[in-house]
Design a protein around this motif. Structure first.
Motif, short mmCIF file in Angstrom:
data_model
loop_
_atom_site.label_atom_id
_atom_site.label_comp_id
_atom_site.label_asym_id
_atom_site.label_seq_id
_atom_site.Cartn_x
_atom_site.Cartn_y
_atom_site.Cartn_z
N THR A 205 0.84 -1.20 0.00
CA THR A 205 0.00 0.00 0.00
C THR A 205 0.87 1.25 0.00
OG1 THR A 205 -1.62 -1.22 1.32
CG2 THR A 205 -1.87 1.16 1.26
N PHE A 206 0.43 2.24 -0.77
CA PHE A 206 1.09 3.53 -0.80
C PHE A 206 -0.01 4.58 -0.78
CE2 PHE A 206 3.35 6.97 -3.24
CZ PHE A 206 4.34 7.20 -2.30
N PHE A 207 0.04 5.48 0.18
CA PHE A 207 -1.01 6.48 0.37
C PHE A 207 -0.55 7.81 -0.20
CE2 PHE A 207 -3.21 9.72 2.88
CZ PHE A 207 -4.52 9.28 2.80
N ILE A 208 -1.33 8.37 -1.12
CA ILE A 208 -1.02 9.65 -1.76
C ILE A 208 -2.17 10.61 -1.50
CG2 ILE A 208 -0.46 10.86 -3.90
CD1 ILE A 208 0.35 8.15 -5.10
N ALA A 209 -1.85 11.81 -1.04
CA ALA A 209 -2.88 12.84 -0.83
C ALA A 209 -2.22 14.21 -0.91
CB ALA A 209 -3.54 12.66 0.54
N GLY A 210 -3.04 15.22 -1.09
CA GLY A 210 -2.55 16.59 -1.06
C GLY A 210 -2.38 17.05 0.38
N GLU A 211 -1.30 17.76 0.65
CA GLU A 211 -1.08 18.20 2.04
C GLU A 211 -2.14 19.22 2.49
OE1 GLU A 211 2.15 21.83 1.39
OE2 GLU A 211 2.77 20.03 2.45
N ASP B 21 -5.35 18.94 1.61
CA ASP B 21 -6.64 18.27 1.50
C ASP B 21 -7.44 18.51 2.77
OD1 ASP B 21 -8.77 16.40 1.47
OD2 ASP B 21 -7.58 14.97 0.33
N MET B 22 -8.67 18.99 2.60
CA MET B 22 -9.52 19.28 3.74
C MET B 22 -9.79 18.02 4.57
SD MET B 22 -13.28 21.06 3.74
CE MET B 22 -14.09 19.67 2.99
N VAL B 23 -9.87 16.86 3.92
CA VAL B 23 -10.12 15.62 4.65
C VAL B 23 -8.92 15.30 5.55
CG1 VAL B 23 -10.57 13.14 4.43
CG2 VAL B 23 -11.68 14.76 2.87
N ILE B 24 -7.72 15.45 5.02
CA ILE B 24 -6.51 15.21 5.81
C ILE B 24 -6.47 16.17 7.00
CG2 ILE B 24 -3.97 15.27 5.79
CD1 ILE B 24 -5.18 12.92 4.18
N ARG B 25 -6.76 17.44 6.76
CA ARG B 25 -6.78 18.43 7.84
C ARG B 25 -7.83 18.10 8.88
NH1 ARG B 25 -6.21 24.33 5.00
NH2 ARG B 25 -3.95 24.30 4.80
N PRO C 96 2.88 18.67 -1.80
CA PRO C 96 2.85 20.07 -1.35
C PRO C 96 1.93 20.93 -2.22
CG PRO C 96 5.11 19.29 -1.53
CD PRO C 96 4.23 18.24 -2.16
N ASP C 97 1.33 21.93 -1.59
CA ASP C 97 0.46 22.89 -2.29
C ASP C 97 -0.63 22.21 -3.10
OD1 ASP C 97 1.62 25.26 -1.37
OD2 ASP C 97 3.18 25.17 -2.89
N CYS C 98 -1.22 21.15 -2.56
CA CYS C 98 -2.24 20.39 -3.27
C CYS C 98 -3.39 20.09 -2.33
CB CYS C 98 -1.62 19.08 -3.78
SG CYS C 98 -2.74 18.09 -4.78
N GLY C 99 -4.60 20.20 -2.86
CA GLY C 99 -5.81 19.94 -2.09
C GLY C 99 -6.33 18.53 -2.28
N HIS C 100 -7.65 18.39 -2.32
CA HIS C 100 -8.32 17.10 -2.34
C HIS C 100 -8.24 16.38 -3.68
CE1 HIS C 100 -11.15 14.14 -0.83
NE2 HIS C 100 -11.93 14.32 -1.88
N TRP C 101 -8.20 17.11 -4.77
CA TRP C 101 -8.25 16.51 -6.10
C TRP C 101 -6.84 16.42 -6.70
CZ3 TRP C 101 -12.71 14.36 -6.48
CH2 TRP C 101 -13.79 14.92 -5.83
N ASN C 102 -5.96 15.66 -6.04
CA ASN C 102 -4.56 15.63 -6.43
C ASN C 102 -4.34 15.17 -7.87
OD1 ASN C 102 -5.27 13.18 -4.77
ND2 ASN C 102 -3.34 12.46 -5.62
N THR C 103 -5.18 14.28 -8.38
CA THR C 103 -4.98 13.82 -9.76
C THR C 103 -5.28 14.92 -10.77
OG1 THR C 103 -7.20 12.87 -9.78
CG2 THR C 103 -5.37 11.39 -9.28
N GLN C 104 -6.11 15.89 -10.40
CA GLN C 104 -6.38 17.02 -11.28
C GLN C 104 -5.45 18.20 -10.98
OE1 GLN C 104 -8.98 15.37 -9.72
NE2 GLN C 104 -9.69 14.33 -11.56
N GLU C 105 -5.23 18.47 -9.71
CA GLU C 105 -4.43 19.63 -9.31
C GLU C 105 -2.95 19.45 -9.60
OE1 GLU C 105 -5.30 21.10 -5.29
OE2 GLU C 105 -7.10 19.84 -5.37
N LYS C 106 -2.44 18.29 -9.33
CA LYS C 106 -1.01 18.01 -9.48
C LYS C 106 -0.83 16.64 -10.15
CE LYS C 106 0.41 21.58 -6.91
NZ LYS C 106 1.51 22.48 -7.10
N PRO C 107 -1.27 16.51 -11.40
CA PRO C 107 -1.21 15.20 -12.06
C PRO C 107 0.20 14.65 -12.21
CG PRO C 107 -1.81 16.90 -13.64
CD PRO C 107 -1.83 17.54 -12.28
#
Length: 164
Positions: free
Chosen positions: A89-95, A97-101, A127-138
């Motif tokens: 397993t590898f977990f990827i999220a935007g730092e 991301d409102m859910v992470i916060r 870094p500098d990425c929200g909830h939609w990491n595949t769109q925001e930082k593909p």
């Protein structure tokens, strides 16, 4: 590194800041933005709006409506596995991301994931990425995912690969 569009957009403050559920729903707790981010072109937004106007947003919300039901349906398998996800397993999220916060930040998220994944290969918070990491930082998302897949394939014993 450029500033995130999330941080750079002029936004109106959320209408509801009271943490009590009775104070308002999710939408009232989000800031309002006066422009679209570069990763969401107007044409794409209009397609989404048209689709949701035709069918509603029920499908997107049903995932959350079914959380308890899904847990009940998978609980026995989870208990049988020793309450662990055994696959690599590898977990990827935007730092940002409102859910992470909401769940305590990146350290809390990493702690939660590590408790249920017996073969955790790592967590990557973009870094500098929200909830939609595949769109925001593909590019950053793809790079992290490919690195994980390469490492997983490299550590796999010869002949262990199953047929799809």
């Amino acid at each position: 590194m450029a500033t995130s569009e999330i941080k750079a957009f002029p936004a109106q403050a959320p209408r509801v800041r009271d943490p009590k559920r009775s104070a308002g729903g999710m939408l009232e707790r989000l800031p309002s933005f006066n422009q679209l981010p570069s990763w969401l072109p107007r044409a794409a937004l209009e397609r989404f709006v048209k689709a949701f106007e035709a069918s509603g947003f029920r499908g997107g919300v049903n995932y959350y409506r079914c959380l308890n039901r899904n847990w009940e349906k998978t609980k026995a398998a989870f208990e049988k596995s020793g309450r662990k996800i055994k696959q690599p397993t590898f977990f990827i999220a935007g730092e940002l991301d409102m859910v992470i916060r909401t769940y305590g930040g990146t350290e809390a998220a990493e702690s939660m994931v590590s408790k249920v994944c017996s073969d955790l290969k790592g967590c990557h918070f973009i870094p500098d990425c929200g909830h939609w990491n595949t769109q925001e930082k593909p590019q950053e998302t793809s790079t992290a995912l490919i690195r994980f897949l390469d490492q997983t394939a490299a550590s796999e014993p010869k002949g262990a690969r199953s047929r799809l």
